[in-house]
Scaffold this motif. Sequence first.
Motif, mmCIF file in Angstrom:
data_model
loop_
_atom_site.group_PDB
_atom_site.id
_atom_site.type_symbol
_atom_site.label_atom_id
_atom_site.label_comp_id
_atom_site.label_asym_id
_atom_site.label_seq_id
_atom_site.Cartn_x
_atom_site.Cartn_y
_atom_site.Cartn_z
ATOM 1 N N UNK A 11 50.626 6.896 -2.132
ATOM 2 C CA UNK A 11 50.858 6.142 -0.960
ATOM 3 C C UNK A 11 49.937 4.815 -0.856
ATOM 4 N N UNK A 12 48.516 4.918 -1.370
ATOM 5 C CA UNK A 12 47.726 3.670 -1.418
ATOM 6 C C UNK A 12 48.242 2.607 -2.096
ATOM 7 N N UNK A 15 51.524 1.181 -0.383
ATOM 8 C CA UNK A 15 51.211 0.687 0.928
ATOM 9 C C UNK A 15 50.547 -0.646 0.717
ATOM 10 N N UNK A 16 49.880 -0.985 -0.181
ATOM 11 C CA UNK A 16 49.071 -2.288 -0.677
ATOM 12 C C UNK A 16 49.841 -3.653 -0.750
ATOM 13 N N UNK A 17 49.364 -4.427 -0.307
ATOM 14 C CA UNK A 17 50.141 -5.823 -0.248
ATOM 15 C C UNK A 17 50.397 -6.209 -1.720
ATOM 16 N N UNK A 18 51.550 -6.774 -1.926
ATOM 17 C CA UNK A 18 51.910 -7.309 -3.549
ATOM 18 C C UNK A 18 50.610 -8.147 -4.275
ATOM 19 N N UNK A 32 46.518 -5.079 -10.745
ATOM 20 C CA UNK A 32 47.300 -5.357 -9.830
ATOM 21 C C UNK A 32 48.228 -4.099 -9.229
ATOM 22 N N UNK A 33 48.976 -4.425 -8.029
ATOM 23 C CA UNK A 33 49.820 -3.394 -7.805
ATOM 24 C C UNK A 33 50.630 -3.075 -8.692
ATOM 25 N N UNK A 34 51.496 -3.957 -9.180
ATOM 26 C CA UNK A 34 52.597 -3.653 -10.118
ATOM 27 C C UNK A 34 52.224 -2.847 -11.217
ATOM 28 N N UNK A 35 50.615 -3.341 -11.817
ATOM 29 C CA UNK A 35 50.475 -2.548 -12.785
ATOM 30 C C UNK A 35 50.047 -0.928 -12.767
ATOM 31 N N UNK A 36 49.566 -0.926 -11.560
ATOM 32 C CA UNK A 36 49.206 0.355 -11.134
ATOM 33 C C UNK A 36 50.627 1.023 -10.812
ATOM 34 N N UNK A 37 51.700 0.668 -10.289
ATOM 35 C CA UNK A 37 52.769 1.373 -9.980
ATOM 36 C C UNK A 37 53.620 1.703 -11.526
#
Length: 114
Positions: A11-12, A15-18, A32-37
């Motif tokens: 969820x964190x 919901x984080x910004x791109x 970055x968010x994309x690497x984490x996902x």
Amino acid sequence: MTLGNYVHAWKVALTAPDTAVFNKAFAWYPQTKHEVLREFRYGLHDRINRRIDGFPGTLRPLPHPDTRKYNYQWQLETYRAAIQLNQPRLIIDWLPPWLKTRFAYRLRDRLRDW
């Protein structure tokens, strides 16, 4: 890691910004968010695929220990006893030996005829 922590981490990240950068949140280096996902999805698919037979690194269940509860006869007799025990006020004529002392008050041979 508990399931609750895992869901919270998803969820964190979702919901984080791109443009978000996570410092030491999911790895020892900034991501970055994309690497984490991407890492989350890779781990999720890896976990699912480990249950597929023939997949490299498949998790195989341990052989059942040779105990009485894995014995077919124990399963059948306990199931039959459970059906009878779950009928209220039913006087029971038969129970397996491992249940006789616990449910002796329901056995016919322990009851007195008036």
